[in-house]
Design a protein around this motif. Structure first.
Motif, PDB file in Angstrom:
ATOM      1  N   ARG A   9     -23.409  34.278  -4.534  1.00  0.00           N
ATOM      2  CA  ARG A   9     -24.319  33.171  -4.124  1.00  0.00           C
ATOM      3  C   ARG A   9     -23.889  31.797  -4.588  1.00  0.00           C
ATOM      4  NH1 ARG A   9     -27.990  34.235  -9.906  1.00  0.00           N
ATOM      5  NH2 ARG A   9     -28.790  32.647  -9.981  1.00  0.00           N
ATOM      6  N   TYR A  10     -23.581  31.857  -2.877  1.00  0.00           N
ATOM      7  CA  TYR A  10     -22.921  30.651  -2.584  1.00  0.00           C
ATOM      8  C   TYR A  10     -23.727  29.480  -2.625  1.00  0.00           C
ATOM      9  CZ  TYR A  10     -20.655  34.685  -1.435  1.00  0.00           C
ATOM     10  OH  TYR A  10     -19.455  36.249  -1.036  1.00  0.00           O
ATOM     11  N   GLN A  40     -16.545  29.064   2.351  1.00  0.00           N
ATOM     12  CA  GLN A  40     -17.430  31.165   2.995  1.00  0.00           C
ATOM     13  C   GLN A  40     -18.856  30.223   3.436  1.00  0.00           C
ATOM     14  OE1 GLN A  40     -16.584  33.814   1.295  1.00  0.00           O
ATOM     15  NE2 GLN A  40     -18.506  34.142   2.379  1.00  0.00           N
ATOM     16  N   LEU A  41     -19.467  28.722   3.259  1.00  0.00           N
ATOM     17  CA  LEU A  41     -20.351  28.334   3.853  1.00  0.00           C
ATOM     18  C   LEU A  41     -20.224  27.980   5.235  1.00  0.00           C
ATOM     19  CD1 LEU A  41     -22.446  26.775   0.705  1.00  0.00           C
ATOM     20  CD2 LEU A  41     -22.751  28.746   1.687  1.00  0.00           C
ATOM     21  N   ALA A  47     -15.203  21.381   3.933  1.00  0.00           N
ATOM     22  CA  ALA A  47     -13.767  22.664   2.619  1.00  0.00           C
ATOM     23  C   ALA A  47     -12.260  21.320   2.376  1.00  0.00           C
ATOM     24  CB  ALA A  47     -13.896  23.711   3.357  1.00  0.00           C
ATOM     25  N   VAL A  48     -12.240  21.103   3.796  1.00  0.00           N
ATOM     26  CA  VAL A  48     -10.786  20.473   4.163  1.00  0.00           C
ATOM     27  C   VAL A  48     -10.442  19.527   3.315  1.00  0.00           C
ATOM     28  CG1 VAL A  48      -9.430  18.675   5.020  1.00  0.00           C
ATOM     29  CG2 VAL A  48     -10.371  21.515   5.867  1.00  0.00           C
ATOM     30  N   ALA A  82      -9.007  29.573   0.624  1.00  0.00           N
ATOM     31  CA  ALA A  82      -8.585  28.863   0.482  1.00  0.00           C
ATOM     32  C   ALA A  82      -7.378  28.476   1.632  1.00  0.00           C
ATOM     33  CB  ALA A  82      -7.868  28.542  -0.605  1.00  0.00           C
ATOM     34  N   THR A  83      -6.688  29.763   1.716  1.00  0.00           N
ATOM     35  CA  THR A  83      -5.150  29.785   2.465  1.00  0.00           C
ATOM     36  C   THR A  83      -5.419  29.640   3.995  1.00  0.00           C
ATOM     37  OG1 THR A  83      -4.035  31.915   1.615  1.00  0.00           O
ATOM     38  CG2 THR A  83      -3.502  31.508   3.412  1.00  0.00           C
TER      39      THR A  83
END
Length: 93
Positions: A9-10, A40-41, A47-48, A82-83
Motif C-alpha cells: 500500500r505504497y 518504489q513509487l 527518493a535521493v 535502497a541500493t
C-alpha cells in the motif's frame, strides 16, 4: 508506514512516512524508509533527497546497508530499492 509498505500500500505508506519526516526530530531510519517508498513509487529525485538526509544523520545507510537494514528488519525488496538510491547518490558526487 513500514507495515503499509509490506502490504504494498505504497501511497498510504508514503503519506505516513511524509508525516514522520516532517517532524523536526525525525530519525535517520524515517528518512531512509521514506526514500525507499518514493523509489518504489518511481519518484527518484525525491527518493535521493530523503535518503541523503538519512545518510547525513547516519553514514551506515550508505556504507553498511546490510547491517542497518537488518537492524530495522528491512526486507530484500527494500534493500534492493535502497541500493538503487545509493548508486545515484554516488553518481552525483
Amino acid at each position: 508506514a513500514f507495515v503499509l509498505f509490506q502490504l504494498a500500500r505504497y501511497e498510504e505508506a508514503e503519506a505516513a512516512w511524509k508525516l514522520a519526516t516532517d517532524h523536526e526530530d525525525a530519525d535517520d531510519y524515517v528518512f531512509a524508509g521514506h526514500a525507499v517508498v518514493l523509489e518504489q513509487l518511481n519518484r527518484p529525485a525525491e527518493a535521493v533527497a530523503q535518503y541523503r538526509k538519512a545518510v547525513q544523520l547516519n553514514r551506515r545507510w550508505k556504507n553498511k546497508l546490510d547491517a542497518v537494514g537488518a537492524e530495522y528488519s528491512w526486507t530484500e525488496p527494500m534493500l534492493v530499492l535502497a541500493t538503487h538510491i545509493i548508486g545515484r547518490l554516488r553518481a552525483v558526487r
